[in-house]
Write a protein that holds these residues in place. Sequence first.
Motif, PDB file in Angstrom:
ATOM      1  N   ASN A  44       0.827  -1.207   0.000  1.00 40.25           N
ATOM      2  CA  ASN A  44       0.000   0.000   0.000  1.00 40.25           C
ATOM      3  C   ASN A  44       0.867   1.265   0.000  1.00 40.25           C
ATOM      4  OD1 ASN A  44      -1.998   1.880   0.342  1.00 40.25           O
ATOM      5  ND2 ASN A  44      -2.593   1.239   2.395  1.00 40.25           N
ATOM      6  N   ASP A  45       1.848   1.307   0.925  1.00 41.60           N
ATOM      7  CA  ASP A  45       2.693   2.500   1.003  1.00 41.60           C
ATOM      8  C   ASP A  45       3.579   2.649  -0.233  1.00 41.60           C
ATOM      9  OD1 ASP A  45       1.634   3.296   3.380  1.00 41.60           O
ATOM     10  OD2 ASP A  45       3.072   2.168   4.597  1.00 41.60           O
ATOM     11  N   LEU A  46       3.956   1.517  -0.796  1.00 35.80           N
ATOM     12  CA  LEU A  46       4.766   1.543  -2.019  1.00 35.80           C
ATOM     13  C   LEU A  46       3.972   2.183  -3.156  1.00 35.80           C
ATOM     14  CD1 LEU A  46       7.377   0.519  -3.449  1.00 35.80           C
ATOM     15  CD2 LEU A  46       6.071  -1.517  -4.066  1.00 35.80           C
ATOM     16  N   SER A  47       2.724   1.717  -3.276  1.00 36.55           N
ATOM     17  CA  SER A  47       1.858   2.225  -4.321  1.00 36.55           C
ATOM     18  C   SER A  47       1.644   3.734  -4.144  1.00 36.55           C
ATOM     19  CB  SER A  47       0.544   1.454  -4.258  1.00 36.55           C
ATOM     20  OG  SER A  47      -0.323   1.917  -5.233  1.00 36.55           O
ATOM     21  N   ARG A  48       1.383   4.143  -2.893  1.00 33.55           N
ATOM     22  CA  ARG A  48       1.187   5.571  -2.639  1.00 33.55           C
ATOM     23  C   ARG A  48       2.447   6.381  -2.927  1.00 33.55           C
ATOM     24  NH1 ARG A  48      -2.171   4.953   2.915  1.00 33.55           N
ATOM     25  NH2 ARG A  48      -4.133   4.415   1.917  1.00 33.55           N
ATOM     26  N   HIS A  49       3.577   5.795  -2.620  1.00 32.65           N
ATOM     27  CA  HIS A  49       4.838   6.493  -2.840  1.00 32.65           C
ATOM     28  C   HIS A  49       4.971   6.907  -4.303  1.00 32.65           C
ATOM     29  CE1 HIS A  49       9.048   7.581  -2.380  1.00 32.65           C
ATOM     30  NE2 HIS A  49       9.337   6.799  -3.413  1.00 32.65           N
ATOM     31  N   ALA A  54       4.411  10.741  -8.955  1.00 32.09           N
ATOM     32  CA  ALA A  54       3.829  11.076 -10.255  1.00 32.09           C
ATOM     33  C   ALA A  54       3.087  12.406 -10.170  1.00 32.09           C
ATOM     34  CB  ALA A  54       2.895   9.964 -10.721  1.00 32.09           C
ATOM     35  N   LYS A  55       2.423  12.639  -9.044  1.00 32.91           N
ATOM     36  CA  LYS A  55       1.656  13.876  -8.897  1.00 32.91           C
ATOM     37  C   LYS A  55       2.565  15.099  -8.819  1.00 32.91           C
ATOM     38  CE  LYS A  55      -2.211  12.191  -6.164  1.00 32.91           C
ATOM     39  NZ  LYS A  55      -2.574  12.202  -4.744  1.00 32.91           N
ATOM     40  N   LYS A  56       3.798  14.878  -8.409  1.00 33.75           N
ATOM     41  CA  LYS A  56       4.714  16.012  -8.263  1.00 33.75           C
ATOM     42  C   LYS A  56       5.338  16.437  -9.587  1.00 33.75           C
ATOM     43  CE  LYS A  56       6.100  15.479  -3.491  1.00 33.75           C
ATOM     44  NZ  LYS A  56       7.068  14.842  -2.618  1.00 33.75           N
ATOM     45  N   SER A  57       5.132  15.656 -10.624  1.00 33.43           N
ATOM     46  CA  SER A  57       5.754  16.040 -11.887  1.00 33.43           C
ATOM     47  C   SER A  57       4.671  16.454 -12.877  1.00 33.43           C
ATOM     48  CB  SER A  57       6.577  14.873 -12.438  1.00 33.43           C
ATOM     49  OG  SER A  57       5.733  13.783 -12.660  1.00 33.43           O
ATOM     50  N   HIS A  58       5.102  17.055 -13.957  1.00 34.35           N
ATOM     51  CA  HIS A  58       4.154  17.489 -14.969  1.00 34.35           C
ATOM     52  C   HIS A  58       4.476  16.781 -16.273  1.00 34.35           C
ATOM     53  CE1 HIS A  58       1.389  20.504 -16.848  1.00 34.35           C
ATOM     54  NE2 HIS A  58       2.118  20.214 -17.921  1.00 34.35           N
ATOM     55  N   GLY A  59       3.509  16.092 -16.830  1.00 33.42           N
ATOM     56  CA  GLY A  59       3.702  15.425 -18.111  1.00 33.42           C
ATOM     57  C   GLY A  59       2.594  15.821 -19.057  1.00 33.42           C
ATOM     58  N   VAL A  60       2.687  15.328 -20.278  1.00 35.93           N
ATOM     59  CA  VAL A  60       1.673  15.657 -21.286  1.00 35.93           C
ATOM     60  C   VAL A  60       0.281  15.217 -20.813  1.00 35.93           C
ATOM     61  CG1 VAL A  60       0.931  15.174 -23.651  1.00 35.93           C
ATOM     62  CG2 VAL A  60       3.331  15.591 -23.170  1.00 35.93           C
ATOM     63  N   ASN A  61       0.234  14.163 -20.010  1.00 39.08           N
ATOM     64  CA  ASN A  61      -1.061  13.702 -19.518  1.00 39.08           C
ATOM     65  C   ASN A  61      -1.630  14.596 -18.412  1.00 39.08           C
ATOM     66  OD1 ASN A  61      -1.307  11.559 -21.259  1.00 39.08           O
ATOM     67  ND2 ASN A  61      -0.201  10.158 -19.914  1.00 39.08           N
ATOM     68  N   ASP A  62      -0.811  15.518 -17.895  1.00 42.75           N
ATOM     69  CA  ASP A  62      -1.304  16.421 -16.857  1.00 42.75           C
ATOM     70  C   ASP A  62      -1.822  17.733 -17.433  1.00 42.75           C
ATOM     71  OD1 ASP A  62      -0.466  14.934 -14.399  1.00 42.75           O
ATOM     72  OD2 ASP A  62       1.467  15.111 -15.396  1.00 42.75           O
ATOM     73  N   GLY A  63      -1.226  18.151 -18.528  1.00 43.33           N
ATOM     74  CA  GLY A  63      -1.653  19.443 -19.058  1.00 43.33           C
ATOM     75  C   GLY A  63      -0.760  19.918 -20.191  1.00 43.33           C
ATOM     76  N   PHE A  64      -1.028  21.137 -20.600  1.00 45.81           N
ATOM     77  CA  PHE A  64      -0.334  21.762 -21.735  1.00 45.81           C
ATOM     78  C   PHE A  64       1.174  21.828 -21.464  1.00 45.81           C
ATOM     79  CE2 PHE A  64       0.000  25.876 -24.411  1.00 45.81           C
ATOM     80  CZ  PHE A  64       0.093  25.154 -25.589  1.00 45.81           C
ATOM     81  N   TYR A  65       1.948  21.547 -22.492  1.00 46.58           N
ATOM     82  CA  TYR A  65       3.393  21.373 -22.319  1.00 46.58           C
ATOM     83  C   TYR A  65       4.123  21.979 -23.519  1.00 46.58           C
ATOM     84  CZ  TYR A  65       7.245  18.556 -20.219  1.00 46.58           C
ATOM     85  OH  TYR A  65       8.382  18.122 -19.594  1.00 46.58           O
ATOM     86  N   ALA A 450       6.323  33.575  -7.549  1.00 47.94           N
ATOM     87  CA  ALA A 450       5.796  32.332  -8.130  1.00 47.94           C
ATOM     88  C   ALA A 450       6.949  31.358  -8.372  1.00 47.94           C
ATOM     89  CB  ALA A 450       5.085  32.656  -9.446  1.00 47.94           C
ATOM     90  N   PRO A 451       6.687  30.056  -8.384  1.00 46.32           N
ATOM     91  CA  PRO A 451       5.408  29.403  -8.179  1.00 46.32           C
ATOM     92  C   PRO A 451       5.137  29.132  -6.692  1.00 46.32           C
ATOM     93  CG  PRO A 451       7.063  27.768  -8.769  1.00 46.32           C
ATOM     94  CD  PRO A 451       7.745  29.105  -8.734  1.00 46.32           C
ATOM     95  N   VAL A 452       3.870  29.189  -6.343  1.00 51.06           N
ATOM     96  CA  VAL A 452       3.511  28.910  -4.949  1.00 51.06           C
ATOM     97  C   VAL A 452       2.708  27.616  -4.800  1.00 51.06           C
ATOM     98  CG1 VAL A 452       3.597  31.336  -4.263  1.00 51.06           C
ATOM     99  CG2 VAL A 452       1.459  30.391  -5.143  1.00 51.06           C
ATOM    100  N   THR A 453       2.346  27.005  -5.929  1.00 52.97           N
ATOM    101  CA  THR A 453       1.499  25.805  -5.845  1.00 52.97           C
ATOM    102  C   THR A 453       2.266  24.514  -6.128  1.00 52.97           C
ATOM    103  OG1 THR A 453       0.934  26.042  -8.168  1.00 52.97           O
ATOM    104  CG2 THR A 453      -0.554  27.068  -6.586  1.00 52.97           C
ATOM    105  N   THR A 454       3.542  24.622  -6.455  1.00 48.64           N
ATOM    106  CA  THR A 454       4.325  23.436  -6.819  1.00 48.64           C
ATOM    107  C   THR A 454       5.046  22.886  -5.581  1.00 48.64           C
ATOM    108  OG1 THR A 454       6.035  24.999  -7.482  1.00 48.64           O
ATOM    109  CG2 THR A 454       4.684  24.081  -9.233  1.00 48.64           C
ATOM    110  N   PRO A 455       5.473  21.629  -5.621  1.00 42.58           N
ATOM    111  CA  PRO A 455       6.132  21.031  -4.440  1.00 42.58           C
ATOM    112  C   PRO A 455       7.371  21.799  -4.009  1.00 42.58           C
ATOM    113  CG  PRO A 455       5.675  19.349  -6.103  1.00 42.58           C
ATOM    114  CD  PRO A 455       5.319  20.658  -6.720  1.00 42.58           C
ATOM    115  N   VAL A 456       8.109  22.355  -4.959  1.00 41.39           N
ATOM    116  CA  VAL A 456       9.242  23.210  -4.607  1.00 41.39           C
ATOM    117  C   VAL A 456       9.066  24.505  -5.381  1.00 41.39           C
ATOM    118  CG1 VAL A 456      10.940  21.426  -4.056  1.00 41.39           C
ATOM    119  CG2 VAL A 456      10.611  22.126  -6.430  1.00 41.39           C
TER     120      VAL A 456
END
Length: 476
Positions: A44-49, A54-65, A450-456
């Motif tokens: 479970n923790d592995l899967s969440r990890h 994945a949520k911390k990065s931005h790819g074509v599947n997340d939005g305009f690139y 900016a940016p204020v909404t990203t992990p770093v």
Amino acid sequence: MLIFEKSRPGRGMDLLPACDVPAVEPAEKDRRKMALHLPEISENDLSRHYTELAKKSHGVNDGFYPLGSCTMKYNPKINNDMADLPGFTEVHPLQPEHTVQGCLEVIRTAEEYLCEITRMDRMTMQPAAGSHGEFTGLLLIKAYHESRGDKNRTKIIVPDSAHGTNPASAAMAGYSVVSVPSGPDGCVDIAKLKEAAGDNIAGLMLTNPNTVGLFDKNILEITEIIHSCGGLNYYDGANLNAVMGMVRPGDMGFDVIHLNLHKTFSTPHGGGGPGSGPVGCKEFLAPFLPSVLVDGKERLSFVRPEQSIGEMKSFYGNFLVVVRALAYMLTLGRDGIREASQNAVLNANYMMHQLKGLYTMAYDEACMHEFVMSLEDLKKKTGAAATDIAKGLLDNGIHPPTMYFPLIVKEALMAEPTETESKETLDRAIEVFCKLYHEAEDDVQRLHDAPVTTPVSRLDEVGAARHPVLRYHFEA
Ligand SMILES: *Cc1c(COP(=O)(O)O)cnc(C)c1O
């Protein structure tokens, strides 16, 4: 947080049943001296990890690139499905050729289609990246001149609007680089090119469309100037997304070309590979290629030409990237390939046109697949630099365009929307760009923060480049 930091001794998941055969103990010399350092974590923790990562990065599947020069377009899943077929994934490169004829057929068909698209005669799939292809192509040019005893050709001409890898590859191939400037129209300065041409020139490397997103309108004259001084013409075709199905480098006087299958031909990239930079050439350069596929009586096999420059990579290159490229070409067909580049050019021009009222374009002409803005005026007026707009985009779920490149444009932002984005996506991006422009005028500090909404937030980029931390130091 690293997975090792989440590790707890004894935690884990038991997937294998207990061993029911006598255990074989390895000889003392084969044993590890230390226990393997592996993270111990529940499933479970592995899967969440990984979901968290994945949520911390931005790819074509997340939005305009719209990362200029990189063609971050959507790659249809079916091409990946084809590359996942066991007939392609469960073969071994050392298998006898007669057992992998299907795979060789894929390489041969891809070669045939890519040669048709570029009007070349032969192609090697070995190079693993665009820059690797450039190096390969230059070795072909070198081998050609040497085979004719023409040893005086020590220079390669590279216009200043070329991709940065071009001069680097030329230097790596042992050439000295002659830089030719662009005129105010963003195209190669013809008078300067004529001055540079001569009997010490091995060839020219042209990035077309160039890094400011323009198709050089003097392209036929350029290749003619080089040919008439005895040099060869190299086409950096990494940006073929803008021209495929419309014009062919082989028709424009080019002798060698590389393509970036991982940009134009449907292999997702951005994480660092695997890529593929096939190199195509005209018949007279084919004797110098790495091993090429030859159609024997009964089967296809690889044969190394006698004057070959040698192999550029182990085995056949990144084969599964070639599978995706072939699937892409087969699903699009002749008309679809043309439509893809038409839409890439249309989308870029639409966006450029809509932004032109606010942002200053580096070149006020119709562009190809990408356009370059100069934020110099905005910076002078408000203090907001290209970086600030780029960081502001991040807070709006948009990946920034390429920044501070090409070097010939000050405060450059180079945007490449690609053909796979809808008008709605483009309209929203245009809206965000305009909003940020006004923000620069009204409240520039917000953009500086900016940016204020990203992990770093803002990273120390110079520090990261100069003192990279590439190793994790375990406590014990
Ligand atoms: C991306 C690119 C390259 C380099 O390709 P890599 O696969 O990153 O080595 C070369 N030329 C142009 C024009 C490019 O856009």
